[in-house]
Design an enzyme around this catalytic site. Structure first.
Site, short mmCIF file in Angstrom:
data_model
loop_
_atom_site.label_atom_id
_atom_site.label_comp_id
_atom_site.label_asym_id
_atom_site.label_seq_id
_atom_site.Cartn_x
_atom_site.Cartn_y
_atom_site.Cartn_z
N LYS A 1 60.52 35.89 36.35
CA LYS A 1 60.42 36.29 34.93
C LYS A 1 59.75 35.15 34.15
O LYS A 1 58.84 34.53 34.68
CB LYS A 1 61.82 36.66 34.39
CG LYS A 1 62.52 37.68 35.31
CD LYS A 1 63.79 38.25 34.75
CE LYS A 1 64.39 39.23 35.75
NZ LYS A 1 65.60 39.89 35.27
N SER B 1 71.87 41.07 39.75
CA SER B 1 72.94 40.11 40.07
C SER B 1 73.17 39.96 41.57
O SER B 1 74.31 39.76 42.01
CB SER B 1 74.24 40.47 39.33
OG SER B 1 74.02 40.45 37.94
N GLU C 1 62.63 45.48 32.13
CA GLU C 1 62.33 44.67 30.94
C GLU C 1 60.98 45.05 30.35
O GLU C 1 60.81 45.05 29.13
CB GLU C 1 62.39 43.17 31.31
CG GLU C 1 63.83 42.72 31.55
CD GLU C 1 63.98 41.58 32.53
OE1 GLU C 1 63.00 40.89 32.84
OE2 GLU C 1 65.12 41.39 33.01
N HIS D 1 59.20 47.08 35.89
CA HIS D 1 60.48 46.40 35.69
C HIS D 1 61.12 46.92 34.40
O HIS D 1 60.42 47.18 33.42
CB HIS D 1 60.29 44.89 35.62
CG HIS D 1 61.59 44.15 35.73
ND1 HIS D 1 62.46 44.05 34.68
CD2 HIS D 1 62.18 43.55 36.79
CE1 HIS D 1 63.54 43.38 35.08
NE2 HIS D 1 63.40 43.07 36.36
N ASN E 1 61.81 37.28 41.49
CA ASN E 1 61.14 37.55 40.22
C ASN E 1 61.56 36.46 39.24
O ASN E 1 62.66 36.49 38.71
CB ASN E 1 61.54 38.94 39.71
CG ASN E 1 60.96 39.23 38.34
OD1 ASN E 1 60.09 38.51 37.85
ND2 ASN E 1 61.44 40.29 37.71
N GLU F 1 66.87 48.84 40.61
CA GLU F 1 67.52 47.83 39.78
C GLU F 1 68.29 48.50 38.64
O GLU F 1 67.69 48.83 37.59
CB GLU F 1 66.48 46.88 39.17
CG GLU F 1 65.67 46.12 40.20
CD GLU F 1 65.12 44.81 39.63
OE1 GLU F 1 65.35 43.77 40.26
OE2 GLU F 1 64.51 44.83 38.54
N GLY G 1 71.04 40.56 35.32
CA GLY G 1 71.37 39.38 34.52
C GLY G 1 72.77 39.41 33.93
O GLY G 1 73.11 38.59 33.08
P1 13P Z 1 69.12 39.16 38.17
O1 13P Z 1 69.11 38.87 39.64
O2 13P Z 1 69.06 37.93 37.32
O3 13P Z 1 70.23 40.09 37.78
O4 13P Z 1 67.75 39.93 37.85
C1 13P Z 1 67.38 41.01 38.65
C2 13P Z 1 65.99 41.38 38.29
O5 13P Z 1 65.73 41.86 37.19
C3 13P Z 1 64.94 41.12 39.27
O6 13P Z 1 63.76 41.75 38.93
#
Ligand code: 13P
Length: 251
Positions: free
Chosen positions: A11, A214, A98, A96, A9, A168, A174
């Site tokens: 983003k 992560s 976010e 997601h 992803n 997640e 992140g």
């Molecule tokens: P990270 O791998 O940067 O923690 O992000 C995970 C994520 O949100 C994938 O959709």
């Protein structure tokens, strides 16, 4: 046998040139085992290009990071599931954290988006996961159950075969803090059990459940070795081809 999937992803990262270079690198070093599938979720702007680059192998596909809950019409700036499918993407990531947090996406709205995706023959990578406060107060199991059941349990068993779940935990996204393998496996087993209750063993055992948060080359092997962890939804580490390739080779 369910698929092992590593999905990147991106983003709002990587411009067109950077994205294409990364896909080229990864395609040149695809995992050799037959059960590992790789998905790229780039920006909409070059989704079509990435999908085209993935067209020669059934084990690689492009995904959109979201789709509209509406079919079409006066929704300036929105992207419909039909538009995504017409760019030859095969998946869409929905729910997601976010998007849930920044764009106030509810379980109800996501149910509608799933409907749009399925009308257009897209597979859905459906994200769920709890905040740290929810985990610490012990409501995380109920929370995840509600996220999944309110957005997905109207689907038939046949339809559910086009769902991939991504667990997640928000506190691991992140942050560099990964859920321990035991913590992740515990939730994945819980999710599989609620799928058994709703759809029976066959559907539950054939659903891929990915871990995200992560995930990186140093922890992917251990995570993916767990019984109910069928791959990862990777953020930061999907932006670097060496890291992403290493993760795809971690089964
Ligand atoms: P990270 O791998 O940067 O923690 O992000 C995970 C994520 O949100 C994938 O959709």
């Amino acid at each position: 046998m369910r698929k092992n999937i590593v999905a990147g992803n991106w983003k709002m990262n990587l411009n067109r040139t950077e994205g294409i270079a990364l896909v080229e690198d990864v395609l040149a070093k695809l995992p050799t085992d037959n059960n590992t599938h790789v998905v790229f979720a780039p920006s909409f702007v070059y989704l079509h290009k990435v999908a085209k680059m993935c067209a020669n192998t059934s084990k690689v596909a492009a995904a959109a990071q979201d789709c509209s809950s509406n079919e079409k019409g006066a929704f300036t700036g929105e992207i419909s599931a039909n538009m995504i499918a017409s760019c030859n993407a095969r998946y869409v990531v929905l729910g997601h954290s976010e998007r849930r947090a920044n764009f106030k996406e509810s379980n109800e709205l996501l149910k509608t988006k799933v409907g749009q995706a399925f009308t257009n023959n897209l597979k859905v990578i459906f994200c769920c996961g709890e905040s740290l406060v929810q985990r610490e107060s012990g409501v995380h199991f109920d929370w995840i159950n509600t996220q999944i059941s309110e957005s997905l349990f109207h689907l038939s068993s046949e339809e559910f075969k086009n769902i991939v779940i991504a667990y997640e935990p928000i506190w691991a996204i992140g942050t560099g803090v990964t859920a321990s393998t035991d913590q992740a496996q515990e939730i994945h087993a819980f999710i599989r059990n609620i799928l058994v209750d709703q759809y029976g063993l066959e559907v539950a055992l054939s659903t891929s459940i990915l871990y995200g948060g992560s995930c990186k080359p140093s922890n992917a092997k251990e995570l993916f070795a767990s019984q109910d962890i069928d791959g990862g939804l990777i953020g930061g580490a999907s932006l670097n081809s060496d890291d992403f390739i290493a993760i795809t080779q971690s089964f």
